[in-house]
Write a protein that holds these residues in place. Structure first.
Motif, short mmCIF file in Angstrom:
data_model
loop_
_atom_site.label_atom_id
_atom_site.label_comp_id
_atom_site.label_asym_id
_atom_site.label_seq_id
_atom_site.Cartn_x
_atom_site.Cartn_y
_atom_site.Cartn_z
N GLY A 18 79.08 -117.06 19.24
CA GLY A 18 78.89 -115.61 19.07
C GLY A 18 79.09 -114.85 20.36
O GLY A 18 79.69 -115.37 21.32
N GLY A 19 78.59 -113.62 20.37
CA GLY A 19 78.83 -112.70 21.47
C GLY A 19 78.31 -113.20 22.82
O GLY A 19 78.87 -112.85 23.87
N SER A 297 82.41 -111.32 11.11
CA SER A 297 80.98 -111.43 11.39
C SER A 297 80.39 -112.77 11.00
O SER A 297 80.90 -113.45 10.10
CB SER A 297 80.25 -110.34 10.58
OG SER A 297 78.88 -110.33 10.86
N GLN A 302 70.80 -110.51 9.54
CA GLN A 302 70.92 -109.50 10.60
C GLN A 302 72.06 -108.53 10.36
O GLN A 302 71.96 -107.33 10.63
CB GLN A 302 71.13 -110.20 11.95
CG GLN A 302 71.43 -109.24 13.11
CD GLN A 302 71.91 -109.95 14.38
OE1 GLN A 302 71.74 -111.15 14.53
NE2 GLN A 302 72.50 -109.19 15.28
N LYS A 303 73.17 -109.02 9.85
CA LYS A 303 74.40 -108.24 9.85
C LYS A 303 74.50 -107.23 8.70
O LYS A 303 75.47 -106.47 8.62
CB LYS A 303 75.61 -109.18 9.86
CG LYS A 303 75.64 -110.12 11.07
CD LYS A 303 75.86 -109.38 12.39
CE LYS A 303 75.85 -110.32 13.58
NZ LYS A 303 76.12 -109.63 14.85
N LEU A 325 86.14 -111.61 7.13
CA LEU A 325 86.20 -112.95 7.73
C LEU A 325 84.81 -113.27 8.24
O LEU A 325 84.25 -112.53 9.04
CB LEU A 325 87.18 -112.95 8.90
CG LEU A 325 87.14 -114.18 9.83
CD1 LEU A 325 87.52 -115.46 9.10
CD2 LEU A 325 88.05 -113.96 11.05
N GLY A 351 85.06 -118.73 7.08
CA GLY A 351 85.43 -119.62 8.16
C GLY A 351 85.35 -118.90 9.48
O GLY A 351 84.87 -117.75 9.54
N LEU A 378 80.03 -106.70 19.53
CA LEU A 378 81.33 -106.70 20.20
C LEU A 378 82.44 -106.25 19.27
O LEU A 378 83.41 -105.64 19.70
CB LEU A 378 81.64 -108.11 20.72
CG LEU A 378 80.75 -108.59 21.88
CD1 LEU A 378 81.05 -110.04 22.21
CD2 LEU A 378 80.94 -107.71 23.10
P1 ADP Z 1 76.80 -112.00 17.35
O1 ADP Z 1 76.79 -112.51 18.74
O2 ADP Z 1 75.48 -111.54 16.85
O3 ADP Z 1 77.45 -112.94 16.37
P2 ADP Z 1 78.68 -110.00 18.36
O4 ADP Z 1 79.36 -108.86 17.70
O5 ADP Z 1 77.98 -109.72 19.65
O6 ADP Z 1 77.71 -110.67 17.29
O7 ADP Z 1 79.76 -111.13 18.69
C1 ADP Z 1 80.40 -111.84 17.70
C2 ADP Z 1 81.62 -112.51 18.29
O8 ADP Z 1 82.01 -113.59 17.46
C3 ADP Z 1 82.81 -111.59 18.36
O9 ADP Z 1 83.65 -112.00 19.42
C4 ADP Z 1 83.49 -111.83 17.00
O10 ADP Z 1 84.84 -111.50 17.01
C5 ADP Z 1 83.27 -113.31 16.84
N1 ADP Z 1 83.20 -113.76 15.45
C6 ADP Z 1 82.15 -113.70 14.60
N2 ADP Z 1 82.45 -114.29 13.41
C7 ADP Z 1 83.72 -114.71 13.50
C8 ADP Z 1 84.62 -115.40 12.62
N3 ADP Z 1 84.24 -115.75 11.39
N4 ADP Z 1 85.85 -115.68 13.06
C9 ADP Z 1 86.25 -115.33 14.31
N5 ADP Z 1 85.46 -114.69 15.19
C10 ADP Z 1 84.21 -114.38 14.81
#
Ligand code: ADP
Length: 477
Positions: A18-19, A297, A302-303, A325, A351, A378
Motif C-alpha cells: 500500500g501507500g 484500491s 476503510q475505503k 481494480l 487483483g 495516493l
Molecule cells: P492504502 O495505503 O491505504 O492502501 P493509498 O492510497 O495511500 O492507500 O495507497 C495505495 C497504493 O496502492 C497506491 O499506490 C495504489 O495505486 C496502490 N494500489 C492499491 N490497490 C491496488 C491494486 N489492486 N492494483 C494496483 N495498485 C494498487
C-alpha cells in the motif's frame, strides 16, 4: 551528509502492499536535495534478498528473536538499504503480513520486533562508520524501535521520529510475549506500551518517540478525536505539541502522464481521449454519455466501497461507467464481481496490477475515493496529475488535497474535484450526480481537469518540512 536511519516493513518498488511503501520508497530521493541521506532498514523478504546488489555483511546477530541473523548493506532500485537477513522470520512465500490461511502470521509480533530491535542497535552503535542523527520509524512495524533505543547505551544520542501512516493497525501482542520481545517489564503500564492488557507496538512508539508525524494535516487533527483515533486518541492528545501532519507526495517520474510507458503520453486533457478508448476496450465497456470513473484500491471497510455499490444506479442513470481494480476482503470482492455481472456499465478486475493502475489513471475522466478515513491517500494524487478528476470523501488527506468544485472555487479557477461529507450513502449519491453534471458541460469539465493537472503533487512542499523536522530532532545530538 546528515543521515537518517529509516525503518519500514515495505519499500516500493521492492515490496509493496500500500501507500506506506510508496512513501518510504520516495522519501530518500526527495530528501537528498535537502541535505539528508536516508538509509532504509527493511526485512529480508525473498523479493528483497533477490534485488539486493553486492551485499556486505555489516552486523551479525546470533540470537535474533528465534534464530541467527545478519544485517546486509547494499543498494537496490536506487535506494541505500540495510536488510535484516533472518530466514526464520522472513523467508516465506506469499504475503508479507498474512499466512496462507489469510490470517496474520502468528509470529508477526516477533518478526517486526526483531526489525525494530535491530534498527535501534544500528542507530545506537552506527554501521560502517555512519552514525545516524535520526531514527525514523514507520507505523507499528517500526513502533518499538524508539522504545528499544531509549533503553540502549548510546541510544539517547539519536533523535527519533515515528510516522503514522494508518492508526488502524496497532501491532498488538499478548502480555506473555514480553520477554520474547525483549521488552522491559517496567514499560508495561498504561503510560507505556501496555494497551488494555496487551502489548501495543504502535502505542509504545507514540509514547517513546521524540516526535510524531502523520501523512496529512487533517489526519493529524482527526487522530486526536475518538472518532478517528482508534483508541489512541488520548495518547495523541497528550502528545499534541509533538505531532505534525506532512502531506505525502508522489513520485513524479513514475507517475507522469507525459512520459508514462503504459499509456499514450499526453500533456492536456484532450490527450486523454485515446487512453480513454483503450481503457473502455480493456475493461469490455461500451462508452456512454456520462463520465468514465475508476477505482484503484484495497477492498476493505476503510475505503467505503460498500457505499459505492449502493450508489451505482446514480451513475447508470446518467450513462456513467465504472472500472474497478482492487483486492482484499472476500465479501467485497464477491459483491463487486456480482455488481459487474448485473450492471453493463460496471467492470471489475480483482487483483493487484501496477501497470493497469497507470492505464486507468490515463484513461479515466474521474477517480472515486469514498474512504471512511484516509490518512493521506495516493490515488487521488495520481488522479490529479493525470487529469482524472477526484471525487473524494472530505476526510484526512483527501480533504487536504482536493478543492471542491463549488461556485466560489470554480469562479476563482482553483477547483480540482468533488468532495462529500459525511461518508454515507446519500451524500455519495449526491456527489456522483454533481460529478455527472460537471462532466455534462464539456468546458467546465476540461477546466477542472486542467486545474487538477496543474496542482503540485510531488515532494517539493513536503521535503523541506521533513528536513525541518529532522533538523530539530537531530539537533539533540
Ligand atoms: P492504502 O495505503 O491505504 O492502501 P493509498 O492510497 O495511500 O492507500 O495507497 C495505495 C497504493 O496502492 C497506491 O499506490 C495504489 O495505486 C496502490 N494500489 C492499491 N490497490 C491496488 C491494486 N489492486 N492494483 C494496483 N495498485 C494498487
Amino acid at each position: 551528509m546528515k543521515t537518517v536511519l529509516s525503518v519500514a516493513s515495505e519499500v516500493a518498488p521492492l515490496i509493496k502492499t500500500g501507500g506506506l511503501a510508496d512513501v518510504t520508497g520516495a522519501l530518500p530521493g526527495a530528501m537528498r536535495p535537502e541535505g539528508w541521506r536516508l538509509v532504509t532498514l527493511l526485512p529480508g523478504y525473498p523479493a528483497v534478498m533477490k534485488a539486493l546488489k553486492s551485499p556486505r555483511v555489516v552486523r551479525r546477530e546470533r540470537a535474533c528473536f528465534g534464530g541467527g541473523a545478519q544485517v546486509l548493506a547494499g543498494r537496490a532500485a536506487g535506494l541505500d538499504l540495510l536488510v535484516l537477513d533472518a530466514p526464520h522470520l522472513y523467508e516465506r512465500a506469499g504475503s508479507i503480513y498474512l499466512g496462507p490461511d489469510g490470517k496474520d502470521w502468528p509470529d508477526n509480533a516477533e518478526r517486526f520486533a526483531a526489525l525494530s530491535w535491530v534498527a535501534a542497535r544500528l542507530a545506537a552503535e552506527g554501521f560502517e562508520d555512519v552514525k545516524p542523527q535520526v531514527l525514523h520509524a514507520h507505523d507499528w512495524q517500526g513502533g518499538l524501535a524508539p522504545v528499544y533505543l531509549g533503553a540502549m547505551k548510546g541510544g539517547r544520542d539519536v533523535g527519533t521520529l515515528l510516522t503514522v501512516h494508518n492508526i488502524a493497525f496497532h501491532g498488538l501482542a499478548p502480555a506473555s510475549k514480553l520477554a520474547a520481545l525483549k521488552l522491559p517489564k517496567d514499560g508495561f503500564t498504561p503510560d507505556g506500551f501496555e494497551y488494555w492488557g496487551k502489548i501495543s507496538a504502535l502505542k509504545g512508539g507514540l509514547i517513546a518517540a521524540d516526535r510524531i508525524s502523520t501523512v496529512s494535516p487533517t489526519y493529524a487533527r482527526e487522530l486526536m478525536t475518538p472518532e478517528f483515533g482508534m483508541g489512541l486518541d488520548g495518547v495523541l492528545r497528550q502528545r499534541a505539541g509533538d505531532l505534525t501532519g506532512i502531506l505525502n507526495g508522489i513520485d513524479e517520474d513514475l507517475w507522469n502522464p507525459a512520459a508514462d510507458p503504459e499509456i499514450v503520453p499526453y500533456r492536456t486533457p484532450a490527450g486523454k481521449a485515446k487512453n480513454r478508448r483503450a481503457l473502455l476496450r480493456e475493461f469490455g465497456l461500451e462508452d456512454g454519455a456520462g463520465p468514465l470513473c475508476v477505482v484503484v484500491s484495497r477492498l476493505t471497510e476503510q475505503k467505503g466501497l460498500d457505499l459505492l455499490l449502493g450508489a451505482l444506479d446514480v451513475l447508470a442513470a446518467r450513462g456513467g461507467r465504472l472500472a474497478l481494480l482492487g483486492s482484499g476482503s472476500p465479501d467485497l470482492e464477491t459483491a463487486w464481481r456480482e455488481a459487474a455481472a448485473r450492471l453493463p456499465g460496471v467492470a471489475v478486475r480483482i487483483g493487484y496490477d501496477e501497470a493497469l493502475a497507470h492505464r486507468m489513471m490515463g484513461g479515466a475522466d474521474a477517480i472515486l475515493v469514498p474512504s471512511r478515513f484516509e490518512p493521506c491517500g495516493l490515488t487521488q494524487l495520481y488522479g490529479l496529475r493525470y487529469g482524472a478528476v477526484p471525487l473524494v470523501a472530505d476526510t484526512g488527506g483527501l480533504a487536504d488535497t482536493v478543492i471542491d468544485a463549488n461556485a466560489a472555487a470554480m469562479a476563482m479557477g482553483v477547483a480540482t474535484g468533488v468532495k462529500f461529507a459525511p461518508v454515507e450513502a446519500d451524500p455519495l449519491r449526491f456527489a456522483l450526480s454533481r460529478l455527472c453534471d460537471l462532466h455534462a458541460d464539456r468546458k467546465t469539465f476540461t477546466t477542472l481537469q486542467r486545474n487538477a493537472m496543474k496542482q503540485p503533487v510531488g515532494w517539493a512542499a513536503s521535503a523541506p518540512q521533513y528536513a525541518a523536522l529532522y533538523d530539530r530532532i537531530g539537533g539533540r545530538v
